[in-house]
Design a protein around this motif. Structure first.
Motif, PDB file in Angstrom:
ATOM      1  N   GLY A  53      -9.098  21.018   9.500  1.00  0.00           N
ATOM      2  CA  GLY A  53      -7.823  20.707   8.675  1.00  0.00           C
ATOM      3  C   GLY A  53      -8.065  19.896   7.602  1.00  0.00           C
ATOM      4  O   GLY A  53      -7.172  19.664   6.693  1.00  0.00           O
ATOM      5  N   THR A  54      -9.331  19.431   7.107  1.00  0.00           N
ATOM      6  CA  THR A  54      -9.365  18.367   6.064  1.00  0.00           C
ATOM      7  C   THR A  54     -10.269  19.051   5.088  1.00  0.00           C
ATOM      8  O   THR A  54     -10.549  18.455   3.892  1.00  0.00           O
ATOM      9  CB  THR A  54     -10.119  17.153   6.554  1.00  0.00           C
ATOM     10  N   SER A  55     -10.831  20.163   5.320  1.00  0.00           N
ATOM     11  CA  SER A  55     -11.421  21.044   4.276  1.00  0.00           C
ATOM     12  C   SER A  55     -11.062  22.223   3.939  1.00  0.00           C
ATOM     13  O   SER A  55     -10.440  23.066   5.009  1.00  0.00           O
ATOM     14  CB  SER A  55     -13.080  21.139   4.992  1.00  0.00           C
ATOM     15  N   PHE A  56     -11.112  22.800   2.665  1.00  0.00           N
ATOM     16  CA  PHE A  56     -10.381  24.096   2.357  1.00  0.00           C
ATOM     17  C   PHE A  56     -11.003  24.669   1.023  1.00  0.00           C
ATOM     18  O   PHE A  56     -11.922  23.925   0.473  1.00  0.00           O
ATOM     19  CB  PHE A  56      -8.838  23.680   2.126  1.00  0.00           C
ATOM     20  N   SER A  57     -10.830  25.878   0.979  1.00  0.00           N
ATOM     21  CA  SER A  57     -11.276  26.595  -0.245  1.00  0.00           C
ATOM     22  C   SER A  57     -10.142  27.098  -1.013  1.00  0.00           C
ATOM     23  O   SER A  57      -8.987  27.422  -0.471  1.00  0.00           O
ATOM     24  CB  SER A  57     -12.431  27.495   0.062  1.00  0.00           C
ATOM     25  N   LYS A  86       0.876  -1.235  -0.013  1.00  0.00           N
ATOM     26  CA  LYS A  86       0.253   0.093  -0.077  1.00  0.00           C
ATOM     27  C   LYS A  86       0.852   1.092  -0.107  1.00  0.00           C
ATOM     28  O   LYS A  86       2.096   1.036   0.503  1.00  0.00           O
ATOM     29  CB  LYS A  86      -1.049   0.003   1.071  1.00  0.00           C
ATOM     30  N   ALA A  87       0.157   2.350  -0.451  1.00  0.00           N
ATOM     31  CA  ALA A  87       0.865   3.757  -0.284  1.00  0.00           C
ATOM     32  C   ALA A  87      -0.166   4.616   0.154  1.00  0.00           C
ATOM     33  O   ALA A  87      -1.313   4.258   0.222  1.00  0.00           O
ATOM     34  CB  ALA A  87       1.148   4.183  -2.002  1.00  0.00           C
ATOM     35  N   LEU A  88       0.113   5.850   0.644  1.00  0.00           N
ATOM     36  CA  LEU A  88      -0.676   6.807   1.190  1.00  0.00           C
ATOM     37  C   LEU A  88      -1.174   7.472   0.038  1.00  0.00           C
ATOM     38  O   LEU A  88      -0.515   8.069  -0.751  1.00  0.00           O
ATOM     39  CB  LEU A  88       0.040   7.565   2.350  1.00  0.00           C
ATOM     40  N   ARG A  89      -2.562   7.310  -0.272  1.00  0.00           N
ATOM     41  CA  ARG A  89      -3.268   8.212  -1.269  1.00  0.00           C
ATOM     42  C   ARG A  89      -3.731   9.302  -0.784  1.00  0.00           C
ATOM     43  O   ARG A  89      -4.545   9.578   0.108  1.00  0.00           O
ATOM     44  CB  ARG A  89      -4.422   7.441  -1.809  1.00  0.00           C
ATOM     45  N   VAL A  90      -3.150  10.649  -1.427  1.00  0.00           N
ATOM     46  CA  VAL A  90      -3.972  12.030  -0.827  1.00  0.00           C
ATOM     47  C   VAL A  90      -4.480  12.305  -2.110  1.00  0.00           C
ATOM     48  O   VAL A  90      -3.960  12.494  -3.108  1.00  0.00           O
ATOM     49  CB  VAL A  90      -2.698  13.004  -0.451  1.00  0.00           C
ATOM     50  N   ALA A  91      -5.933  12.735  -1.879  1.00  0.00           N
ATOM     51  CA  ALA A  91      -6.893  13.101  -3.040  1.00  0.00           C
ATOM     52  C   ALA A  91      -7.445  14.205  -2.693  1.00  0.00           C
ATOM     53  O   ALA A  91      -7.645  14.586  -1.233  1.00  0.00           O
ATOM     54  CB  ALA A  91      -7.876  11.919  -3.471  1.00  0.00           C
ATOM     55  N   VAL A  92      -7.967  15.054  -3.563  1.00  0.00           N
ATOM     56  CA  VAL A  92      -8.878  16.235  -3.328  1.00  0.00           C
ATOM     57  C   VAL A  92     -10.264  15.946  -3.871  1.00  0.00           C
ATOM     58  O   VAL A  92     -10.260  15.581  -5.162  1.00  0.00           O
ATOM     59  CB  VAL A  92      -8.263  17.550  -3.865  1.00  0.00           C
ATOM     60  N   GLU A  93     -11.250  16.172  -2.997  1.00  0.00           N
ATOM     61  CA  GLU A  93     -12.720  15.893  -3.730  1.00  0.00           C
ATOM     62  C   GLU A  93     -13.454  17.025  -3.429  1.00  0.00           C
ATOM     63  O   GLU A  93     -13.084  18.013  -2.308  1.00  0.00           O
ATOM     64  CB  GLU A  93     -13.460  14.728  -2.970  1.00  0.00           C
ATOM     65  N   GLY A  94     -14.384  17.400  -4.152  1.00  0.00           N
ATOM     66  CA  GLY A  94     -15.521  18.317  -3.557  1.00  0.00           C
ATOM     67  C   GLY A  94     -16.154  18.183  -2.692  1.00  0.00           C
ATOM     68  O   GLY A  94     -16.405  16.916  -2.352  1.00  0.00           O
ATOM     69  N   GLY A  95     -16.740  18.873  -1.822  1.00  0.00           N
ATOM     70  CA  GLY A  95     -17.403  18.870  -0.397  1.00  0.00           C
ATOM     71  C   GLY A  95     -16.654  19.576   0.820  1.00  0.00           C
ATOM     72  O   GLY A  95     -15.905  20.133   0.554  1.00  0.00           O
ATOM     73  N   GLY A  96     -17.024  19.008   2.037  1.00  0.00           N
ATOM     74  CA  GLY A  96     -16.571  19.648   3.003  1.00  0.00           C
ATOM     75  C   GLY A  96     -17.032  21.077   3.328  1.00  0.00           C
ATOM     76  O   GLY A  96     -17.758  21.480   2.402  1.00  0.00           O
ATOM     77  N   CYS A  97     -17.061  21.554   4.291  1.00  0.00           N
ATOM     78  CA  CYS A  97     -17.798  22.655   5.002  1.00  0.00           C
ATOM     79  C   CYS A  97     -16.863  23.896   4.309  1.00  0.00           C
ATOM     80  O   CYS A  97     -17.325  24.960   4.326  1.00  0.00           O
ATOM     81  CB  CYS A  97     -17.494  22.848   6.311  1.00  0.00           C
ATOM     82  N   SER A  98     -15.696  23.811   3.363  1.00  0.00           N
ATOM     83  CA  SER A  98     -15.044  24.712   2.672  1.00  0.00           C
ATOM     84  C   SER A  98     -14.999  24.727   1.374  1.00  0.00           C
ATOM     85  O   SER A  98     -14.665  25.410   0.716  1.00  0.00           O
ATOM     86  CB  SER A  98     -13.824  25.036   3.282  1.00  0.00           C
ATOM     87  N   PHE A 108     -13.758  22.270  -0.775  1.00  0.00           N
ATOM     88  CA  PHE A 108     -13.122  20.747  -1.143  1.00  0.00           C
ATOM     89  C   PHE A 108     -12.662  20.258   0.180  1.00  0.00           C
ATOM     90  O   PHE A 108     -12.563  20.774   1.256  1.00  0.00           O
ATOM     91  CB  PHE A 108     -11.679  21.438  -1.779  1.00  0.00           C
ATOM     92  N   GLN A 109     -12.335  18.708   0.079  1.00  0.00           N
ATOM     93  CA  GLN A 109     -11.772  18.244   1.121  1.00  0.00           C
ATOM     94  C   GLN A 109     -10.737  17.118   0.938  1.00  0.00           C
ATOM     95  O   GLN A 109     -10.912  16.861  -0.291  1.00  0.00           O
ATOM     96  CB  GLN A 109     -12.838  17.359   1.808  1.00  0.00           C
ATOM     97  N   TYR A 110      -9.934  16.980   1.762  1.00  0.00           N
ATOM     98  CA  TYR A 110      -8.818  15.759   1.395  1.00  0.00           C
ATOM     99  C   TYR A 110      -9.230  14.568   1.885  1.00  0.00           C
ATOM    100  O   TYR A 110      -9.981  14.325   2.740  1.00  0.00           O
ATOM    101  CB  TYR A 110      -7.547  16.321   2.345  1.00  0.00           C
ATOM    102  N   GLU A 111      -8.759  13.722   0.830  1.00  0.00           N
ATOM    103  CA  GLU A 111      -9.132  12.162   1.250  1.00  0.00           C
ATOM    104  C   GLU A 111      -7.819  11.545   1.328  1.00  0.00           C
ATOM    105  O   GLU A 111      -6.944  11.653   0.489  1.00  0.00           O
ATOM    106  CB  GLU A 111     -10.052  11.671   0.090  1.00  0.00           C
TER     107      GLU A 111
END
Length: 107
Positions: free
Chosen positions: A102-106, A25-37, A39-42
């Motif tokens: 810290g998981t949601s941003f704009s 496995k690897a650490l997957r860092v993705a950005v998706e639409g959503g969250g309170c701001s 975009f959010q990190y997955e």
């Protein structure tokens, strides 16, 4: 020129500690639409895909898909341990604001 995200030695060390590479496995860092701001990190352990950007260190891998890559330009992927818990965090210079979790941003 688009600069890829950077991964700290602490983040790679934590992946080694949990044995991510040993599990394939690897650490997957993705950005998706959503969250309170907006975009959010997955962030999750996942198998690398052929079209991922692969960042390697200490025998471990962090992967970012090509759709998320522009949102993570020049970001820093780190691992932190605080009184409230331990987690992977993203310091993103492209984010204009973020929420307290810290998981949601704009942008």
């Amino acid at each position: 020129m688009q600069l890829p995200p950077k991964v700290t030695e602490r983040a790679f060390a934590r992946l080694a500690e949990i044995g991510a590479a040993d599990q394939g496995k690897a650490l997957r860092v993705a950005v998706e639409g959503g969250g309170c701001s907006g975009f959010q990190y997955e962030i999750a352990l996942d198998a690398p895909q052929s079209d991922d950007l692969v960042l390697e260190g200490q025998g471990e891998k962090v992967v970012v898909d090509e759709v998320s890559l522009p949102f993570l330009e020049n970001a820093v992927i780190d691992f932190t341990e605080e009184l409230i818990g331990a987690r992977f965090v993203i310091e993103n210079p492209n984010a204009t604001s973020s929420c307290g979790c810290g998981t949601s941003f704009s942008m």
